[in-house]
Scaffold this active site. Structure first.
Site, short mmCIF file in Angstrom:
data_model
loop_
_atom_site.label_atom_id
_atom_site.label_comp_id
_atom_site.label_asym_id
_atom_site.label_seq_id
_atom_site.Cartn_x
_atom_site.Cartn_y
_atom_site.Cartn_z
N ILE A 122 -3.76 -5.46 -43.30
CA ILE A 122 -3.66 -4.39 -42.30
C ILE A 122 -3.59 -4.94 -40.88
CG2 ILE A 122 -4.79 -2.65 -43.70
CD1 ILE A 122 -7.38 -3.21 -42.14
N GLY A 123 -3.68 -6.25 -40.71
CA GLY A 123 -3.59 -6.83 -39.38
C GLY A 123 -3.49 -8.34 -39.43
N LYS A 162 -5.60 -13.39 -41.13
CA LYS A 162 -5.22 -12.03 -41.46
C LYS A 162 -6.46 -11.18 -41.76
CE LYS A 162 -0.70 -13.36 -43.32
NZ LYS A 162 0.22 -13.35 -44.50
N VAL A 163 -6.25 -9.85 -41.65
CA VAL A 163 -7.30 -8.90 -41.97
C VAL A 163 -6.82 -8.04 -43.13
CG1 VAL A 163 -8.77 -7.04 -41.14
CG2 VAL A 163 -8.12 -8.89 -39.59
N ASP A 168 -14.77 -11.44 -24.86
CA ASP A 168 -13.42 -10.98 -25.20
C ASP A 168 -13.42 -9.47 -25.42
OD1 ASP A 168 -10.72 -11.29 -25.59
OD2 ASP A 168 -10.89 -11.82 -27.71
#
Length: 1009
Positions: free
Chosen positions: A693-694, A700-701, A824
């Site tokens: 999903i990302g 990666k996620v 961040d």
């Protein structure tokens, strides 16, 4: 001697006049040269472009003259850089100097010692450092001194007590960490003393302050004050404003404080004060009492009613008990009455609102009984009726129908009865009606106010049908009507409401079939129709509700098959239990994540894992089609093929198998931080591209289903089949170290981590709405999945998100020991759950603020994201919380403008553009997101707060605790989560931007709610 004749006299007068004019011109010419040299030393800022060789300095806007000579310089916010040249005092008649809000630096400018006539000096909001000089009393003629908003440190020098002409002394918001000099008590002419926002070393208010007989303003919030409030302050007979908030004071409030002859306002909120409110309150001029958010006990004194000029009475969040004195309701000037979250009992005085123009009435979270006062709106200015969580009874007064300015009525958790007066539904400014958990009855009206966005009437006795005219409720966002007695069908007109996000109609008697066509529920995230009598098929059109995350149709009479179109949805919660559904479950739901979604549907079947359903393909279901002989032949043939395949592998690839190195099985180490309701296998078996999903710089996620009750988790893979480099290893270690040890509802949960030789997996709770960046800016990218075209994140949600994120950062900065700096902070690292509650995520760059070990330097590598960097981050040798405050300020500007962090104008980023816009335009309306309607005042306040947070001077930025406090105050009470409803009060951030009136930030308040 013969007197001169008239012509001679005329000649003498003309000569003297011309001589004085020539002298004046010569003098002014020399001063113009001095001013132009000053301009050059400050690198010729564009703001002083009108300073030139041809015009008179006296017509320059920044220059004040008297009798042809310069006496004043007003150089506020002129982008001056560098130091202050000694030549400034060559302006021999200089009396007034204001250098407020520039970029001037260095130690305290002793050059002003040579300005012999200087009486007003303002060097606030610059970058001056070091200690104030011990010989500061050489500025002997100073009447007003403003040194606030700098980086001055150490002690305030005792010599400051020798400046006997001072009437105003402002030292707020520096880094003073010494003691408060008692010599200030010698300043007999002092009227304003501002020591706020300094961390003095365990100070108490010096007893010598009782000698400040002229003092009108004592402003000392957030100064580390300890001990009790000294009785000696009662000697300050001219005091008008006392602000001792945000300290560590304790004990009772001395009764003597209420003997001030001219006290105009009192602020004592957010301390640790305890004891009783004194019964003696005799100041005839007292207009504001604010002792909120302490530990005060006892009853409210009857003498409060004698304060006939009292306008604001704030006692909320204490431990007061007893009745509310009836005399308070008779005060003719009373505007604000807030006593929520106490232990008050008895009935509300019936005369509230009858004698004054009441604006705010907040008595929630007490034990009050009886009826709501009849005349609350008699003055015509009331904006909210907030009395939830009491034991109030009876019907609502008809007079509430005349409350034209009311925006919110919150009366839930009481014992009210009867029907809602019809005029309340259509009040012209009402946006929120929260009436749940009472005994109200009646039917829904066919017409409501144009702006009604939140209607919560669950757990009452409402009945009748949902009217087709509900299609006119166009602003409705939240509709909660559970556990009533509504009946009939759900009209198709209900589905045209495009702004609806939440519908709860469970626990009623609704019947018939659902509308076959869903017209405009594009924003819907939650639909609960459980425990009704609905029938027919589930409409396939439900599969078009792309934002839907929770669907509950259980305990109805739905029949037929489950539409395969529902598989298009990303549901985190699905309940279709106790219906009459048939057929095979859609493949998207045929897994353990939805194991509990289909109970008590005997004609449903599963083809795989769901144990409570029958199998769609039972064993031996096809064996009857073949004879035993055919089956035997099939078995023999299968065995033969299998043996042939085995021999082929053994003989054809024998050499290859011998040469191929042995594979080492990957072993994983699992470290859990919360109670586990899934296994390592659940995670590793689903690490496929289909679940991505990302993607980020570190990996990666994945979104992975792990079965009930959790449903899904998010897994971040730090690397993929490659050896981790040291930076990524450090990020992994940092995130595990921080998230594994902290717990907060606004910080994403790290459930566990899995590590192997080549990969690192971080397993988090899954947040269905993903990142704030996606909702703010994803609509600009047509490829962004899951976003409905034209969807706009409304202002109440944006403010809710801002408050949630601020709570997470406030916890990190102020409640963790040692503090944690995220480094961040950005909108893509603020994740949102199904209710749009914010959670801070991605701690790979975070830094724990521990003291460096001997021999270690303080320099930290520059990390973070473009557009969110604090200006000092490129050269600082010390990381502190202020860089997070700057980044969060950029997020606030994103929320109110809709712009991205680098979406300014030209080469400007968002923060620079916002400051430029604010400097050029008195109104900030033009900077706000044009897609948001209404809420201009609240959005303007948050815009200004974003500016304060993005100040170029770190010391000028507020702490996250202050940021959170301001956000809570500017949030309409009906939009706040339960745990923070009681923090609201009047506040205006404009003085924080215009530091010349910083001391009046509580004197000139306006209600922004």
């Amino acid at each position: 001697m013969t007197p001169p004749s008239p012509p001679h006299l005329l000649f003498i007068f003309v000569f003297i006049f011309l001589n004085s004019v020539v002298s004046s011109q010569q003098f002014l010419t020399s001063e113009r040269i001095i001013l132009l040299n000053l301009k050059q030393s400050w690198e010729n800022p564009p703001s002083l472009a009108n300073w030139n060789l041809t015009s008179s300095p006296c017509i320059w806007p920044e220059v004040q003259c008297r009798n042809g000579s310069v006496i004043g310089l007003e150089l506020e916010s002129k982008q001056l850089i560098g130091s202050i040249p000694e030549s400034i005092c060559n302006l021999s008649n200089l009396e007034n100097v204001s250098l407020h809000e520039n970029l001037l630096q260095g130690e305290f400018p002793r050059v002003f010692y040579k300005c012999s006539k200087l009486i007003h000096l303002d060097i606030s909001l610059n970058m001056f450092v070091g200690a104030l000089p011990d010989d500061i009393d050489r500025l002997s003629k100073l009447v007003a001194a403003d040194f606030g908003g700098n980086n001055f440190t150490g002690d305030i020098p005792p010599a400051i007590g020798n400046l006997s002409a001072l009437t105003s002394l402002l030292l707020y918001q520096n880094l003073f960490n010494g003691t408060i000099p008692p010599e200030i008590g010698n300043l007999s002419n002092l009227e304003t003393l501002g020591l706020a926002y300094n961390e003095f070393a365990d100070p108490e208010i010096p007893s010598e302050f009782q000698k400040l007989n002229s003092l009108k303003v004592l402003w000392m919030p957030a100064t580390n004050l300890v001990g009790k409030i000294p009785k000696s302050l009662s000697n300050l007979v001219n005091l008008e404003l006392l602000d001792l908030s945000l300290n560590y004071l304790e004990g009772a409030i001395p009764p003597e404080l209420f003997l001030f002859q001219n006290l105009d306002r009192m602020f004592l909120y957010r301390n640790n004060l305890s004891g009783q409110l004194p019964a003696v309150i005799q100041s005839p001029n007292l207009t504001q009492i604010d002792v909120a958010m302490n530990k005060l006990t006892g009853s409210i004194p009857d003498d409060v009613g004698k304060l006939q000029k009292l306008e604001v009475f704030n006692l909320y969040s204490n431990q007061f008990s007893g009745r509310i004195p009836a005399s308070i309701a008779q005060i003719p000037t009373l505007r604000i009455f807030r006593v929520f979250r106490n232990n008050l009992t008895g009935e509300l005085p019936p005369e509230f609102g009858l004698h004054s123009k009441l604006e705010s009435f907040e008595v929630s979270d007490n034990q009050l009984t009886g009826k709501l006062p009849e005349n609350l709106c008699a003055g015509g200015f009331l904006t909210g009726v907030i009395a939830f969580s009491n034991n109030l009874t009876g019907e609502l007064p008809r007079s509430l129908e005349s409350c034209d300015r009311v925006t919110t009525v919150q009366l839930y958790d009481n014992k009210f009865t009867g029907e809602i007066p019809s005029g309340i539904w259509t009040l012209p400014n009402i946006s929120t009606l929260r009436l749940y958990r009472n005994s109200f009855s009646g039917e829904l009206p066919s017409k409501v106010a144009w702006n009604l966005s939140r209607l919560e009437i669950s757990d009452n006795k409402f009945s009748g049908r949902i009217p087709p005219e509900i299609s006119s409720w166009v602003k409705l966002n939240v509709f909660k009507a559970s556990n009533n007695m509504f009946s009939g069908e759900i009209p198709p007109e209900f589905t045209v409401l495009s702004e609806l996000t939440v519908i709860y109609l469970d626990g009623n008697s609704l019947s018939g079939v659902l509308p076959s066509e869903i017209k405009s529920w594009n924003s819907l995230t939650t639909l609960n129709l459980a425990r009704n009598k609905l029938s027919g098929q589930i409409p396939p059109s439900f599969g078009s509700l792309q934002d839907l995350s929770e669907l509950d149709l259980s305990e109805n009479q739905f029949s037929g098959q489950i539409p395969t179109q529902l598989g298009n949805l990303r549901l985190t919660s699905l309940n279709l239990s106790s219906n009459k559904l048939t057929g095979k479950i859609p493949s998207s739901f045929d897994n353990m994540a939805y194991q509990n979604s289909f109970f008590n549907n005997p004609n449903l079947c599963s083809s795989s894992q769901i144990s409570n359903l029958k199998n769609c393909f039972p064993k031996n279901s096809h064996s009857k089609k073949f004879s035993p002989k055919i089956i035997a032949m099939i078995i023999i043939l299968s065995v033969f093929v299998l043996l042939a395949a085995v021999l082929f592998v053994l003989f054809v690839f024998k050499d290859y198998q011998m040469k191929k190195p042995k594979r080492i099985r990957t072993t994983w180490k699992l470290t859990s931080f919360h109670k586990m309701d899934f296994t390592e296998t659940n995670i590793l078996s689903c690490m496929s591209e289909a679940n991505v999903i990302g993607t980020g710089g570190a990996g990666k996620v994945y979104r992975i289903g792990v079965g009930p009750p959790r449903g899904f988790v998010a897994v971040k893979r730090i690397w993929n089949n490659k050896k981790l480099d040291q930076n990524l290893e450090n990020e992994f270690t940092s995130e595990v170290q921080i998230l594994g040890s902290i717990r907060h509802s606004n910080i994403v949960k790290l459930l566990c981590c899995l590590s192997s030789q080549n990969s690192k997996l971080l397993v988090y709770e899954y947040l269905v709405h993903q990142s704030l960046h996606r909702w703010l800016h994803g609509k600009k990218r047509k490829s962004e999945p899951g976003l409905v075209p034209g969807f706009v994140l409304d202002w109440p949600r944006r403010l809710q998100i801002a408050i949630g994120a601020a709570q997470g950062l406030c916890y990190m900065h102020h409640d963790c020991s040692p503090p944690i700096v995220h480094r961040d902070v950005k909108s893509s690292n603020i994740l949102l759950d199904s209710e749009f509650n914010a959670k801070i995520a991605d701690f790979g760059l975070a830094k724990i603020l521990e003291k460096p070990k001997p021999g270690e330097g303080g320099m930290s590598s520059i990390v973070g994201s473009l557009g969110y960097f604090a200006p000092e981050y490129a050269y600082t040798t010390r990381i502190n919380e202020r860089i997070d405050v700057y980044s969060f300020g950029v997020v606030l500007l994103e929320l109110v403008t809709g712009r991205e962090p680098n979406e300014g104008e030209g080469d400007l980023n968002l923060a620079e553009w916002a400051w430029k816009h604010y400097g050029e335009d008195d109104s900030v309306i033009g900077a706000l997101d044009p897609e948001i309607n209404g809420y201009m005042e609240e959005m303007s306040t948050v815009f200004k707060l974003g500016l304060i947070c993005t100040s170029t001077l770190p010391s000028s930025r507020p702490s996250m605790k202050d940021v959170l406090e301001i956000l809570r105050r500017c949030n309409p009470l009906d939009q706040l989560p339960e745990e923070m409803k009681q923090g609201r009060e009047e506040f205006d951030v404009a003085p924080l931007l215009k530091r010349e009136s910083y001391i009046t930030s509580y004197q000139e308040t306006e209600d922004i709610i």
